[in-house]
Design a protein around this motif. Structure first.
Motif, PDB file in Angstrom:
ATOM      1  N   UNK A  38     -10.047  -2.688  -3.170  1.00  0.00           N
ATOM      2  CA  UNK A  38     -11.035  -1.630  -3.016  1.00  0.00           C
ATOM      3  C   UNK A  38     -10.407  -0.242  -2.897  1.00  0.00           C
ATOM      4  N   UNK A  39      -9.075  -0.169  -2.974  1.00  0.00           N
ATOM      5  CA  UNK A  39      -8.416   1.119  -2.743  1.00  0.00           C
ATOM      6  C   UNK A  39      -8.492   1.983  -3.991  1.00  0.00           C
ATOM      7  N   UNK A  40      -9.337   2.999  -3.956  1.00  0.00           N
ATOM      8  CA  UNK A  40      -9.508   3.903  -5.078  1.00  0.00           C
ATOM      9  C   UNK A  40      -8.921   5.280  -4.790  1.00  0.00           C
ATOM     10  N   UNK A  41      -8.645   5.563  -3.514  1.00  0.00           N
ATOM     11  CA  UNK A  41      -8.085   6.850  -3.124  1.00  0.00           C
ATOM     12  C   UNK A  41      -6.825   6.620  -2.296  1.00  0.00           C
ATOM     13  N   UNK A  42      -5.756   7.323  -2.650  1.00  0.00           N
ATOM     14  CA  UNK A  42      -4.517   7.221  -1.878  1.00  0.00           C
ATOM     15  C   UNK A  42      -4.061   8.616  -1.480  1.00  0.00           C
ATOM     16  N   UNK A  43      -3.547   8.703  -0.251  1.00  0.00           N
ATOM     17  CA  UNK A  43      -2.985   9.956   0.240  1.00  0.00           C
ATOM     18  C   UNK A  43      -1.470   9.905   0.073  1.00  0.00           C
ATOM     19  N   UNK A  44      -0.936  10.942  -0.561  1.00  0.00           N
ATOM     20  CA  UNK A  44       0.493  10.984  -0.846  1.00  0.00           C
ATOM     21  C   UNK A  44       1.111  12.214  -0.189  1.00  0.00           C
ATOM     22  N   UNK A  45       2.110  11.994   0.647  1.00  0.00           N
ATOM     23  CA  UNK A  45       2.801  13.091   1.304  1.00  0.00           C
ATOM     24  C   UNK A  45       3.880  13.683   0.411  1.00  0.00           C
ATOM     25  N   UNK A  46       3.848  15.001   0.234  1.00  0.00           N
ATOM     26  CA  UNK A  46       4.857  15.697  -0.565  1.00  0.00           C
ATOM     27  C   UNK A  46       5.321  16.937   0.198  1.00  0.00           C
ATOM     28  N   UNK A  69      -5.965  10.621  -6.145  1.00  0.00           N
ATOM     29  CA  UNK A  69      -4.830  10.987  -5.295  1.00  0.00           C
ATOM     30  C   UNK A  69      -5.189  12.226  -4.483  1.00  0.00           C
ATOM     31  N   UNK A  70      -4.950  12.146  -3.180  1.00  0.00           N
ATOM     32  CA  UNK A  70      -5.061  13.310  -2.300  1.00  0.00           C
ATOM     33  C   UNK A  70      -3.662  13.627  -1.797  1.00  0.00           C
ATOM     34  N   UNK A  71      -3.122  14.780  -2.165  1.00  0.00           N
ATOM     35  CA  UNK A  71      -1.798  15.139  -1.689  1.00  0.00           C
ATOM     36  C   UNK A  71      -1.892  15.774  -0.306  1.00  0.00           C
ATOM     37  N   UNK A  72      -0.961  15.392   0.545  1.00  0.00           N
ATOM     38  CA  UNK A  72      -0.846  15.957   1.892  1.00  0.00           C
ATOM     39  C   UNK A  72       0.491  16.692   1.920  1.00  0.00           C
ATOM     40  N   UNK A  73       0.435  17.995   2.092  1.00  0.00           N
ATOM     41  CA  UNK A  73       1.625  18.825   1.944  1.00  0.00           C
ATOM     42  C   UNK A  73       2.310  19.056   3.298  1.00  0.00           C
ATOM     43  N   UNK A  74       3.628  18.803   3.319  1.00  0.00           N
ATOM     44  CA  UNK A  74       4.437  19.006   4.519  1.00  0.00           C
ATOM     45  C   UNK A  74       5.448  20.116   4.264  1.00  0.00           C
ATOM     46  N   UNK A  81       7.833  10.802   6.384  1.00  0.00           N
ATOM     47  CA  UNK A  81       8.073   9.402   6.740  1.00  0.00           C
ATOM     48  C   UNK A  81       7.350   9.010   8.018  1.00  0.00           C
ATOM     49  N   UNK A  82       7.290   9.940   8.965  1.00  0.00           N
ATOM     50  CA  UNK A  82       6.560   9.655  10.200  1.00  0.00           C
ATOM     51  C   UNK A  82       5.081   9.448   9.897  1.00  0.00           C
ATOM     52  N   UNK A  83       4.545  10.277   9.023  1.00  0.00           N
ATOM     53  CA  UNK A  83       3.135  10.148   8.638  1.00  0.00           C
ATOM     54  C   UNK A  83       2.883   8.833   7.915  1.00  0.00           C
ATOM     55  N   UNK A  84       3.814   8.426   7.075  1.00  0.00           N
ATOM     56  CA  UNK A  84       3.672   7.158   6.349  1.00  0.00           C
ATOM     57  C   UNK A  84       3.751   5.978   7.306  1.00  0.00           C
ATOM     58  N   UNK A  85       4.674   6.025   8.217  1.00  0.00           N
ATOM     59  CA  UNK A  85       4.821   4.938   9.188  1.00  0.00           C
ATOM     60  C   UNK A  85       3.564   4.791  10.048  1.00  0.00           C
ATOM     61  N   UNK A  86       2.929   5.891  10.386  1.00  0.00           N
ATOM     62  CA  UNK A  86       1.727   5.867  11.227  1.00  0.00           C
ATOM     63  C   UNK A  86       0.459   5.534  10.430  1.00  0.00           C
ATOM     64  N   UNK A  87       0.565   5.502   9.108  1.00  0.00           N
ATOM     65  CA  UNK A  87      -0.600   5.225   8.280  1.00  0.00           C
ATOM     66  C   UNK A  87      -1.452   6.445   8.003  1.00  0.00           C
ATOM     67  N   UNK A  88      -0.917   7.625   8.280  1.00  0.00           N
ATOM     68  CA  UNK A  88      -1.660   8.859   8.014  1.00  0.00           C
ATOM     69  C   UNK A  88      -1.663   9.199   6.524  1.00  0.00           C
ATOM     70  N   UNK A  89      -0.662   8.703   5.805  1.00  0.00           N
ATOM     71  CA  UNK A  89      -0.642   8.778   4.342  1.00  0.00           C
ATOM     72  C   UNK A  89      -0.323   7.373   3.838  1.00  0.00           C
ATOM     73  N   UNK A  90      -0.650   7.117   2.580  1.00  0.00           N
ATOM     74  CA  UNK A  90      -0.406   5.807   1.988  1.00  0.00           C
ATOM     75  C   UNK A  90       0.940   5.717   1.287  1.00  0.00           C
TER      76      UNK A  90
END
Length: 277
Positions: A38-46, A69-74, A81-90
């Motif tokens: 069901x995953x149609x949207x993914x958040x990607x940290x860049x 794709x929703x980009x999350x800008x750092x 990596x912290x955001x990915x580990x916490x599940x804040x981004x996919x």
């Protein structure tokens, strides 16, 4: 009488239909047994900067396959990596394997690479000198101070015969691993985000390509560069461990690894980076 008999039946049928509809809606709203189906949207940290332009094209390519794709800008390397580990981004896309290995060792992250993106050969830059031979005794050379990039920078200096590292030194070398300094240079450790902006105050500095661009450095300022072949510092898309085989991951990687994105990559990085897939 017929009307009276048919009315309760109609109400019962209506209630049954409403109940069935409610059950259907609940079923549709309930989480799928397979997260990926069901995953149609993914958040990607860049990381902020030029890569935002590249990922706008990746997002457009992903949409063609039904993936949003929703980009999350750092703004710095410690956050994605912290955001990915916490599940804040996919997923995230900003790092190479030596950096991730060190993050896993120090932070205990459960993150894996799933698809290469680009390689930015690290370079030795100077605004005071035009060739490495001009770096002599007392010349101050800056290097990034984070574990993976410092080792990488020191290897560039070693390849130019400015220093020699101890035998068996790994990719996470530090200044403590310098066995010889025949050139007599002074090595100054600085934050990766600062070293590029400090070139004017130094004789030279080893600067990551993305930070070199942000600092206004050009290929004309580069007096040496690491080799491209067999380079362990290729960047990649990363996801949480156990997600690497999910269908959306394959779609995400495919959205990046295509000619349309390569064209934008080449336009944005102007030859300072190369695609790595």
């Amino acid at each position: 009488m017929i009307t009276a008999l048919r009315s309760p039946i109609t109400r019962r049928a209506g209630l049954a239909a409403l109940l069935a509809s409610a059950v259907t809606l609940v079923s549709l709203a309930a989480p799928s047994s397979s997260y990926a189906e069901d995953k149609k949207t993914v958040k990607v940290g860049i990381i902020s900067g030029e890569d935002e332009d590249v990922w706008r094209v990746v997002t457009a390519e992903a949409a063609k396959s039904g993936l949003t794709i929703e980009t999350v800008v750092f703004n710095d390397y410690t956050q994605p990596n912290e955001a990915l580990e916490r599940g804040e981004v996919d997923a995230n896309a900003f790092q190479h394997q030596p950096y991730l290995d060190n993050q896993i060792k120090t932070q205990g992250y459960h993150i894996v690479a799933v698809g290469y993106t680009g390689l930015w050969p690290i370079g030795l830059y100077s605004k005071k000198h035009t060739k490495v031979a001009e770096l002599t005794k007392g010349s101050v050379v800056g290097v990034p101070n984070d574990p993976s990039n410092e080792g990488r920078a020191l290897r560039v200096l070693e390849s130019q015969k400015l220093i020699k590292l101890k035998d068996g030194t790994g990719i996470l070398a530090t200044t403590a691993d310098i066995a010889e300094n025949p050139s007599g240079i002074e090595i100054k450790e600085l934050d990766a985000g600062i070293v590029g902006r400090s070139v004017e105050d130094l004789d030279a500095a080893v600067v990551n390509t993305d930070w070199a661009l942000k600092s206004g450095l050009t290929p004309e300022n580069r007096i040496a560069q690491e080799a491209v072949n067999d380079n362990p510092y290729r960047n990649f898309i990363a996801v949480k461990q156990d997600n690497e085989k999910e269908p959306w991951v394959k779609a995400l990687v495919a959205a990046y690894q295509n000619p349309t994105v390569k064209a934008e990559f080449d336009r944005v990085y102007k030859g300072t980076g190369v695609v790595a897939y």
